[in-house]
Write a protein that holds these residues in place. Structure first.
Motif, short mmCIF file in Angstrom:
data_model
loop_
_atom_site.label_atom_id
_atom_site.label_comp_id
_atom_site.label_asym_id
_atom_site.label_seq_id
_atom_site.Cartn_x
_atom_site.Cartn_y
_atom_site.Cartn_z
N GLY B 1 1.16 -0.88 -0.10
CA GLY B 1 0.05 -0.31 0.25
C GLY B 1 0.66 1.49 -0.01
N THR B 93 -3.02 9.60 -3.52
CA THR B 93 -4.23 8.36 -4.05
C THR B 93 -4.10 7.94 -5.46
OG1 THR B 93 -6.34 7.89 -3.50
CG2 THR B 93 -5.53 10.01 -4.43
N TYR B 94 -4.22 6.62 -5.12
CA TYR B 94 -5.00 6.29 -6.50
C TYR B 94 -6.41 6.04 -6.23
CZ TYR B 94 -5.35 3.63 -10.62
OH TYR B 94 -6.03 2.66 -11.85
N ASP B 96 -7.46 4.50 -2.65
CA ASP B 96 -7.45 4.70 -0.83
C ASP B 96 -6.78 6.02 -0.90
OD1 ASP B 96 -5.91 2.84 0.38
OD2 ASP B 96 -5.76 3.22 -1.82
N ARG B 98 -3.43 8.70 1.85
CA ARG B 98 -3.22 8.08 2.56
C ARG B 98 -1.97 9.87 2.83
NH1 ARG B 98 -3.70 2.61 4.30
NH2 ARG B 98 -4.60 1.47 2.30
#
Lengths: 112, 109
Positions: B1, B93-94, B96, B98
């Motif tokens: 992630g 983000t892509y 979600d 962060r």
């Protein structure tokens, strides 16, 4: 007020109780996100919806947490069997696709 | 992630000086980078954002630059004012989003 709203603004509960929070997004926004924020930290992603579909959930999210967005409008976040470590500010945000997320005022949860 | 690192954690400047906050991200798929300002007890407010097809974006006293190759992006605030004092968060983000851990900016009058 056409912004994101959250209810309640504050919740105090005893350890082991269940709590539910509500988020009402900006009406034309198709995405809705839930975050958790603790003091001195950035918002931590929990989950997000596109319309009524829950598309992603954080791997760090306990099975005690569940979220719904039944008709693609408001959303609820439920925490079962609360623990003291769940104490935090729970933030909701909404957007059109992933761009320009606007946050609600948050629900501050205190678990005693 | 995705993992987002933000520096510095605190920044103190004199009124009128410039402030620069830097962030790095790990996921090369990230393609949207917003910046938020959060005052004490308030919700995060979006102040500027940049998409991966743009290298720089400016809005009055604030600007953001993006270096996709190096996977870092920066917030620049010029002519700082006491009301700029707050915690600033970067995010990537892509899908979600962060967030970085935040930078507490203090502008001394």
């Amino acid at each position: 007020d056409t912004g994101v709203s959250q209810d309640p603004r504050h919740k105090i509960t005893k350890r082991g109780q269940n709590v539910t929070f509500r988020c009402d997004p900006i009406s034309e926004h198709n995405r809705l996100y839930w975050y958790r924020q603790t003091l001195g930290q950035g918002p931590e992603f929990l989950t997000y919806f596109q319309n009524e579909a829950q598309l992603e959930k954080s791997r760090l999210l306990s099975d005690r947490f569940s979220a719904e967005r039944p008709k693609g409008s408001f959303s609820t976040l439920e925490i079962q069997r609360t623990e003291q470590g769940d104490s935090a500010m729970y933030l909701c945000a909404s957007s059109i696709e992933k761009y320009e997320q606007y946050f609600g005022p948050g629900t501050r949860l205190t678990v005693t | 992630g995705e993992n987002v690192e933000q520096h510095p954690s605190t920044l103190s400047v004199q009124e009128g000086d410039s402030a620069v906050i830097k962030c790095t991200y790990s996921d090369s798929a990230s393609n949207y980078f917003p910046w938020y300002k959060q005052e004490l007890g308030k919700r995060p407010q979006l102040i500027i954002d940049i998409r991966s097809n743009v290298g720089e974006k400016k809005d009055q006293r604030i600007a953001v630059t993006l270096n996709k190759t190096a996977k870092h992006f920066s917030l620049h605030i010029t002519e700082t004012q006491p009301e700029d004092s707050a915690v600033y968060f970067c995010a990537a983000t892509y899908n979600d989003m962060r967030f970085g851990a935040g930078t507490r900016l203090t502008v001394k009058p």
